[in-house]
Write a protein that holds these residues in place. Structure first.
Motif, PDB file in Angstrom:
ATOM      1  N   GLY A 158      -3.574 -11.174  15.125  1.00 10.74           N
ATOM      2  CA  GLY A 158      -2.996 -11.773  13.927  1.00 10.74           C
ATOM      3  C   GLY A 158      -2.576 -10.785  12.874  1.00 10.74           C
ATOM      4  N   ALA A 159      -2.070  -9.632  13.287  1.00  7.12           N
ATOM      5  CA  ALA A 159      -1.581  -8.661  12.312  1.00  7.12           C
ATOM      6  C   ALA A 159      -0.066  -8.542  12.426  1.00  7.12           C
ATOM      7  CB  ALA A 159      -2.216  -7.298  12.549  1.00  7.12           C
ATOM      8  N   ASN A 206       1.780  -6.392   1.087  1.00  2.42           N
ATOM      9  CA  ASN A 206       0.562  -5.722   0.643  1.00  2.42           C
ATOM     10  C   ASN A 206      -0.580  -6.067   1.584  1.00  2.42           C
ATOM     11  OD1 ASN A 206      -1.448  -4.509  -0.889  1.00  2.42           O
ATOM     12  ND2 ASN A 206      -1.732  -6.322  -2.137  1.00  2.42           N
ATOM     13  N   HIS A 207      -0.633  -7.332   1.972  1.00  8.81           N
ATOM     14  CA  HIS A 207      -1.711  -7.785   2.836  1.00  8.81           C
ATOM     15  C   HIS A 207      -1.573  -7.217   4.243  1.00  8.81           C
ATOM     16  CE1 HIS A 207      -3.797 -10.931   5.317  1.00  8.81           C
ATOM     17  NE2 HIS A 207      -4.716 -10.626   4.466  1.00  8.81           N
ATOM     18  N   GLU A 208      -0.335  -7.005   4.675  1.00 13.94           N
ATOM     19  CA  GLU A 208      -0.110  -6.629   6.063  1.00 13.94           C
ATOM     20  C   GLU A 208       0.085  -5.141   6.297  1.00 13.94           C
ATOM     21  OE1 GLU A 208      -0.612  -8.481   8.475  1.00 13.94           O
ATOM     22  OE2 GLU A 208      -0.633 -10.460   7.583  1.00 13.94           O
ATOM     23  N   SER A 209       0.156  -4.340   5.240  1.00 14.40           N
ATOM     24  CA  SER A 209       0.285  -2.895   5.432  1.00 14.40           C
ATOM     25  C   SER A 209      -0.945  -2.381   6.177  1.00 14.40           C
ATOM     26  CB  SER A 209       0.376  -2.224   4.055  1.00 14.40           C
ATOM     27  OG  SER A 209       0.167  -0.846   4.197  1.00 14.40           O
ATOM     28  N   CYS A 210      -0.729  -1.476   7.136  1.00 11.46           N
ATOM     29  CA  CYS A 210      -1.860  -1.045   7.953  1.00 11.46           C
ATOM     30  C   CYS A 210      -2.727  -0.043   7.216  1.00 11.46           C
ATOM     31  CB  CYS A 210      -1.377  -0.458   9.272  1.00 11.46           C
ATOM     32  SG  CYS A 210      -0.782   1.229   9.154  1.00 11.46           S
ATOM     33  N   GLY A 211      -2.188   0.613   6.213  1.00 12.61           N
ATOM     34  CA  GLY A 211      -2.992   1.552   5.430  1.00 12.61           C
ATOM     35  C   GLY A 211      -2.984   2.962   5.964  1.00 12.61           C
ATOM     36  N   GLN A 212      -2.031   3.278   6.814  1.00 10.70           N
ATOM     37  CA  GLN A 212      -1.980   4.645   7.340  1.00 10.70           C
ATOM     38  C   GLN A 212      -1.305   5.590   6.356  1.00 10.70           C
ATOM     39  OE1 GLN A 212      -1.373   6.319  11.666  1.00 10.70           O
ATOM     40  NE2 GLN A 212      -0.247   4.463  11.364  1.00 10.70           N
ATOM     41  N   ARG A 231       0.712   2.094   1.713  1.00 14.32           N
ATOM     42  CA  ARG A 231      -0.612   1.546   1.419  1.00 14.32           C
ATOM     43  C   ARG A 231      -0.776   1.289  -0.076  1.00 14.32           C
ATOM     44  NH1 ARG A 231      -3.892   5.757   3.056  1.00 14.32           N
ATOM     45  NH2 ARG A 231      -3.865   6.643   0.992  1.00 14.32           N
ATOM     46  N   GLU A 232      -0.429   2.286  -0.885  1.00 13.01           N
ATOM     47  CA  GLU A 232      -0.643   2.155  -2.325  1.00 13.01           C
ATOM     48  C   GLU A 232       0.522   1.439  -2.997  1.00 13.01           C
ATOM     49  OE1 GLU A 232      -3.490   3.012  -3.224  1.00 13.01           O
ATOM     50  OE2 GLU A 232      -4.168   4.510  -1.788  1.00 13.01           O
ATOM     51  N   GLY A 233       1.747   1.734  -2.518  1.00 10.40           N
ATOM     52  CA  GLY A 233       2.939   1.211  -3.188  1.00 10.40           C
ATOM     53  C   GLY A 233       3.079  -0.291  -3.080  1.00 10.40           C
ATOM     54  N   LYS A 253       1.256  -6.195  -7.808  1.00  7.23           N
ATOM     55  CA  LYS A 253       0.604  -6.400  -9.099  1.00  7.23           C
ATOM     56  C   LYS A 253       1.625  -6.499 -10.227  1.00  7.23           C
ATOM     57  CE  LYS A 253      -3.740  -4.260  -7.847  1.00  7.23           C
ATOM     58  NZ  LYS A 253      -4.399  -2.966  -7.738  1.00  7.23           N
ATOM     59  N   GLY A 266       0.770  -2.572  -2.860  1.00  2.11           N
ATOM     60  CA  GLY A 266      -0.163  -3.228  -3.762  1.00  2.11           C
ATOM     61  C   GLY A 266       0.294  -3.114  -5.209  1.00  2.11           C
ATOM     62  N   TRP A 267       0.832  -1.969  -5.536  1.00  3.26           N
ATOM     63  CA  TRP A 267       1.321  -1.731  -6.896  1.00  3.26           C
ATOM     64  C   TRP A 267       2.478  -2.686  -7.201  1.00  3.26           C
ATOM     65  CZ3 TRP A 267       3.153   3.831  -8.705  1.00  3.26           C
ATOM     66  CH2 TRP A 267       3.203   3.861 -10.097  1.00  3.26           C
TER      67      TRP A 267
END
Lengths: 449, 360
Positions: A164-165, A348-354, A359-361, A367, A363-364
């Motif tokens: 589910g990603a 933002n929810h689905e970015s893998c964070g690599q 990852r940061e952008g 917001k 979410g920014w």
């Protein structure tokens, strides 16, 4: 023009007997009389472009597949259809599972894949059962397994459920996930055609692409290329949602104009309650949103058609993309700021964070958009958003960074006055929507790109 | 023995020959100096590392001699291998500097900036990076991301808020130790380094995750809040260890060993990984054979005022931009106090203006 969905409404087409009676598995019989290279050549001739979003020519992708001696090759079907607004593959797999299986057998033979995988998104739990039943039926009738039709070709199809990603729809992340690892996209090169699943050469194709191989074989590549216009050959499935009278999955031969597609009774049937068209996202949530005036006509004043080239006319300044075919229509009551915020939350929810920018952008951006939407925004926030999306786009490993940046960029590019209205009227924007402004008729064409 | 093919690559107008298969970053490191892109996640000793932090992005203005087309996007120099005749732009490209500024900003928006209480301060790569490429202010107006504190054992402390998710520690644990007990949980901006079900990290070589961590996310519990790194004196030492090479760097103040780390090269990378026994348990001078003071060059704040003759990086800026850098003011011409030939440390007592005048 119906090619893929020709028999979609025949009762019991989901089951093998009915499918076979309606001309099913002819493509496999035909394919086994050809050599694998001839099939690849046929697909090349058809001009079929990948239906997953990027539109890369399928025949070309197949010919890139490395064929080292003694190393198994794999075909992976990307059924991880998670793009918001896109549900065409679901329809295809739910109602015509044997069409996909047939396309997979032909493609596996063309590519020399003895183990073929369908990576399906976890949320499509009931479709897994449908596919597995179809595979069992095909196997019982000798279309799968060892030594198919006495040709000496072995092929097995396995269905693998995802967790589910959204990111696992990206081909290298899909491969990682299929291997049982964390679904992080790999760094390219090496491309999957050289090192894919378990470091073996792999081709990853969308469900619709692989299903389209069946009509290509049946009618021949050149005949298939005659459908459609220019480089947009064949038929395309579009999943329409939003403010239209008849949402659903449509098959088009890419010669219709956008206006015809939205307003004619054959397709979407117009906007409900006599409302006016405000904007549309023609290819799934990642492609740029365009206002009504630029959707119906290009910046040069020509009619826009539903095909790869025409929709992309004008680049990102005034055009958009065909994408995966998730056609989202918005009427005058919809708020673009809220819509952009929702998409930003999704990415933002689905970015893998690599990689750090994504990852940061993401979410920014979410917001900031939340602030603007709820009346706490500042004028400088709009420019800040523009700067953030510019720094994400193109600087990430996989296209999710671009996909997160484009909707925000396009929303600001075309609907900046709506964002400004939200900032200037924080109280009013909580009570009512901005409305249409100059986006709908009379057609207004911006003078600067 | 067959000769390995050599490729010519031009980085910021400086041409060198490197063996085929070298990455752009390593080629730039061979040149050295300012043209080397910074790297937060790439670690030459760890297989598969790199490509994630995006600080090493460079522009390839010419793909190769055969295919001179430029690459459409900026590429991660740590994972892109050089081609013959490739031309790379690093600090001469506006696009690269702009993108790098963006990356540094993104890395810092959720970083707590608690450097005054962070044990890594003074040898932190993120400090160096933001000093070189960052901006003085922030445009981020929201609460920074926080995590629940997690205890991962008696020797290593984890500050997840400081982490930049470079994955170096994960690769270290996977490639160096018998079994990996930690990894990345969750995804997106909630991704965190963690052990499953709160297990502690205990493994012979797990202490090396402290050395590879570019920020203060993983620090030494036995050194926690004991001293600032720039007050301690780095000394190379060795011992006869049965598990590792025993070649370490002691961080001393007086006779006291405050901390033991592996030796790092000029790119801040560990030369030889050391075992937990050397790192955490041999904390008295009698355990070690001292070789002499370490040469520190990269992390300037440590070498500040401590040693004469520290190694200096070569300066290429005139070659790269074609002229001497323009100074706003040459301080040595204006002020007496800053005359280069006078070493303040050789003056007996506090410096007086007379000290500078009498040479004239």
């Amino acid at each position: 023009m119906k090619v893929l969905l020709e028999h979609a409404h025949v009762e019991g087409i989901r089951y093998y007997d009915t499918y076979r009676k309606n001309g099913g598995y002819r493509a496999v019989e035909k394919a086994f009389k050809m050599t694998p290279d001839e099939i690849v050549e046929e697909v090349k001739k058809s001009g079929l472009r990948g239906r997953g979003g990027a539109g890369f020519p399928t025949g070309m992708k197949w010919s890139f597949l490395a064929k080292p001696e003694g190393v198994p090759r794999h075909l992976v079907c990307n059924a991880d259809e998670s793009e918001p607004g896109t549900f065409k593959d679901r329809y295809l797999m739910e109602f015509l599972p044997h069409l996909l299986i047939e396309g997979l057998i032909v493609s596996s033979f063309a590519l020399g894949s003895n183990a073929t995988y369908i990576y399906i998104r976890g949320e499509y739990a009931w479709i897994v059962d449908i596919l597995e039943q179809a595979i069992a039926e095909a196997k019982n009738n000798g279309w799968l397994g060892k030594n198919i039709l006495n040709t000496g070709f072995d092929c097995e199809i396995y269905v693998q459920r995802g967790g589910g990603a959204y990111i696992c729809g990206e081909e290298t992340a899909l491969i990682e996930s299929l291997e049982g690892k964390r679904g992080n996209p790999r760094i390219k090169p090496p491309f999957p055609a050289i090192q894919g699943v378990w470091m073996r050469p792999t081709v990853v194709n969308n469900v619709e692409t692989l299903a389209a191989v069946v009509p290509i074989l049946n009618m021949g590549g050149e005949e298939y290329a005659k459908i459609g216009v220019g480089k947009s050959t064949g038929t395309k499935l579009l999943s329409v949602c939003g403010n239209v009278n008849k949402p659903g999955v449509y098959e088009i031969d890419m010669t219709q104009s956008v206006e015809e597609f939205i307003f004619s009774d054959e397709y979407c049937g117009g906007i409900p309650k006599g409302k006016r068209l405000k904007a549309s996202i023609p290819g799934g949530s990642s492609v740029p949103i365009v206002p009504a005036n630029l959707l119906l006509k290009t910046a040069k004043g020509e009619t826009r058609y539903m095909n790869y080239e025409s929709l992309a006319d004008g680049g990102f300044a005034t055009g958009t993309m065909m994408g995966s075919g998730g056609f989202i229509v918005m009427d005058e009551d919809q708020c673009v700021v809220r819509h952009t915020m929702t998409l930003a939350r999704f990415y933002n929810h689905e970015s893998c964070g690599q990689c750090s920018p994504c990852r940061e952008g993401t979410g920014w951006m979410y917001k900031i958009l939340k602030n603007i939407e709820y009346g706490k925004g500042k004028m400088s926030d709009i420019d800040l958003l523009w700067d953030i999306q510019r720094k994400i786009e193109g600087n990430t490993i996989c296209p999710l960074g671009d996909a997160a940046a484009w909707p925000v960029a396009a929303a600001i590019r075309h609907f900046r006055d709506e964002f400004e209205w939200h900032v200037l009227n924080p109280d009013e924007s909580q009570r009512r929507n901005f409305g249409l402004a100059h986006y709908a008729d009379p057609i207004h064409v911006p003078t600067t790109a | 023995m067959s000769e390995q093919p050599k490729f010519k690559v031009t980085i910021d107008n400086i041409t060198i020959e490197v063996p085929a298969g070298t990455t752009i970053l390593n080629a730039a490191r061979m040149v050295g100096g300012e043209v080397t892109p910074p790297a937060m996640c790439y670690y030459s000793k760890l297989e598969g590392s790199g490509g994630k932090c995006r600080t090493c992005l460079v522009e390839v203005s010419k793909g190769s001699e055969k295919d001179p087309r430029p690459m459409p996007k900026l590429v991660a120099s740590c994972r892109t291998t050089v081609m013959d005749g490739m031309e790379v732009k690093n600090i001469t490209s506006e696009k690269v500097l702009d993108a790098r500024k963006g990356v540094v900003e993104m890395l810092l928006i959720n970083h707590p900036l608690d450097c005054p209480v962070c044990d890594q301060a003074g040898e932190c790569h993120l400090q160096d990076l933001s000093y070189e490429h960052g901006t003085s202010g922030t445009r981020y107006e929201f609460d920074r991301r926080t995590f629940e504190k997690e205890d991962i054992g008696d020797y290593i402390s984890l500050h997840m808020t400081r982490c930049i998710l470079c994955y170096r520690c994960v690769f270290t644990a996977e490639q160096l130790t018998q079994r990996r007990e930690h990894g990345i949980l969750e995804r997106g901006d909630h991704a965190e380094i963690s052990t499953l079900l709160g297990k502690s990290l205990d493994n012979e070589f797990i202490g090396n995750v402290i050395d590879v961590c570019p920020v203060g996310a993983l620090t030494d519990k036995t050194f926690r809040f004991k001293n600032r790194v720039w007050f301690t004196k780095p000394v190379d030492a060795h011992c006869s260890c049965t598990k590792c090479s025993g070649k370490v760097r002691l961080w001393m103040r007086g006779d006291e060993v405050f901390r033991v780390t592996a030796r790092k090269d000029k790119w801040g990378e560990v030369e030889e990984f050391i075992c937990n026994d050397c790192r955490f348990h041999r904390k008295s001078v009698s355990d070690w054979t001292i070789e002499g003071p370490s040469k520190i060059d990269r992390h300037s704040v440590i070498s500040q005022g401590h040693y004469v003759g520290t190694k200096k990086q070569p300066v290429y800026i005139d070659k790269v931009i074609g002229k001497d850098p323009k100074l706003l003011m040459d301080i040595h011409k204006v002020s007496d106090v800053n005359r280069q030939e006078i070493e303040l440390s050789k003056i007996d007592g506090p410096a007086h203006s007379d000290d500078f005048k009498k040479d004239r």
